[in-house]
Write a protein that holds these residues in place. Structure first.
Motif, mmCIF file in Angstrom:
data_model
loop_
_atom_site.group_PDB
_atom_site.id
_atom_site.type_symbol
_atom_site.label_atom_id
_atom_site.label_comp_id
_atom_site.label_asym_id
_atom_site.label_seq_id
_atom_site.Cartn_x
_atom_site.Cartn_y
_atom_site.Cartn_z
ATOM 1 N N LEU A 35 101.352 38.246 17.312
ATOM 2 C CA LEU A 35 101.705 39.258 18.305
ATOM 3 C C LEU A 35 100.580 40.278 18.491
ATOM 4 O O LEU A 35 100.289 40.672 19.626
ATOM 5 N N ASP A 36 99.956 40.696 17.400
ATOM 6 C CA ASP A 36 98.829 41.625 17.509
ATOM 7 C C ASP A 36 97.700 41.028 18.348
ATOM 8 O O ASP A 36 97.137 41.701 19.208
ATOM 9 N N LEU A 37 97.389 39.767 18.113
ATOM 10 C CA LEU A 37 96.345 39.102 18.878
ATOM 11 C C LEU A 37 96.741 38.963 20.344
ATOM 12 O O LEU A 37 95.927 39.175 21.245
ATOM 13 N N MET A 38 97.998 38.646 20.589
ATOM 14 C CA MET A 38 98.481 38.494 21.954
ATOM 15 C C MET A 38 98.386 39.820 22.706
ATOM 16 O O MET A 38 97.939 39.863 23.853
ATOM 17 N N PHE A 39 98.766 40.910 22.070
ATOM 18 C CA PHE A 39 98.671 42.219 22.721
ATOM 19 C C PHE A 39 97.218 42.614 22.952
ATOM 20 O O PHE A 39 96.895 43.250 23.957
ATOM 21 N N ALA A 40 96.326 42.253 22.046
ATOM 22 C CA ALA A 40 94.910 42.603 22.187
ATOM 23 C C ALA A 40 94.259 41.857 23.346
ATOM 24 O O ALA A 40 93.409 42.410 24.045
ATOM 25 N N GLN A 72 102.755 37.609 28.034
ATOM 26 C CA GLN A 72 103.693 38.722 27.925
ATOM 27 C C GLN A 72 104.744 38.377 26.875
ATOM 28 O O GLN A 72 105.295 37.277 26.876
ATOM 29 N N TRP A 73 105.009 39.318 25.982
ATOM 30 C CA TRP A 73 105.990 39.131 24.917
ATOM 31 C C TRP A 73 107.349 39.631 25.377
ATOM 32 O O TRP A 73 107.486 40.742 25.888
#
Length: 54
Positions: A26-31, A36-37
């Motif tokens: 999730l951290d990598l996805m947000f970065a 979209q989560w």
């Protein structure tokens, strides 16, 4: 890299329950901002949220 493969497949939204097992993802996805989560408090809720987009 899982997120790169998902992006290549055209996945724009990820549905699930946040937790210790996937916080790095999730951290990598947000970065990167490529997907979209859509978080949910439980697995059935995530499944119901994902169904209309499938």
């Amino acid at each position: 890299m899982p997120l790169r493969a998902l992006r290549q497949l055209g996945v724009q939204h990820l549905f699930g329950v946040p937790g210790d097992f996937n916080l790095t993802l999730l951290d990598l996805m947000f970065a990167t901002g490529n997907q979209q989560w859509e978080g949910s408090p439980n697995e059935p809720g995530a499944g119901c949220a994902a169904w209309p987009r499938s």
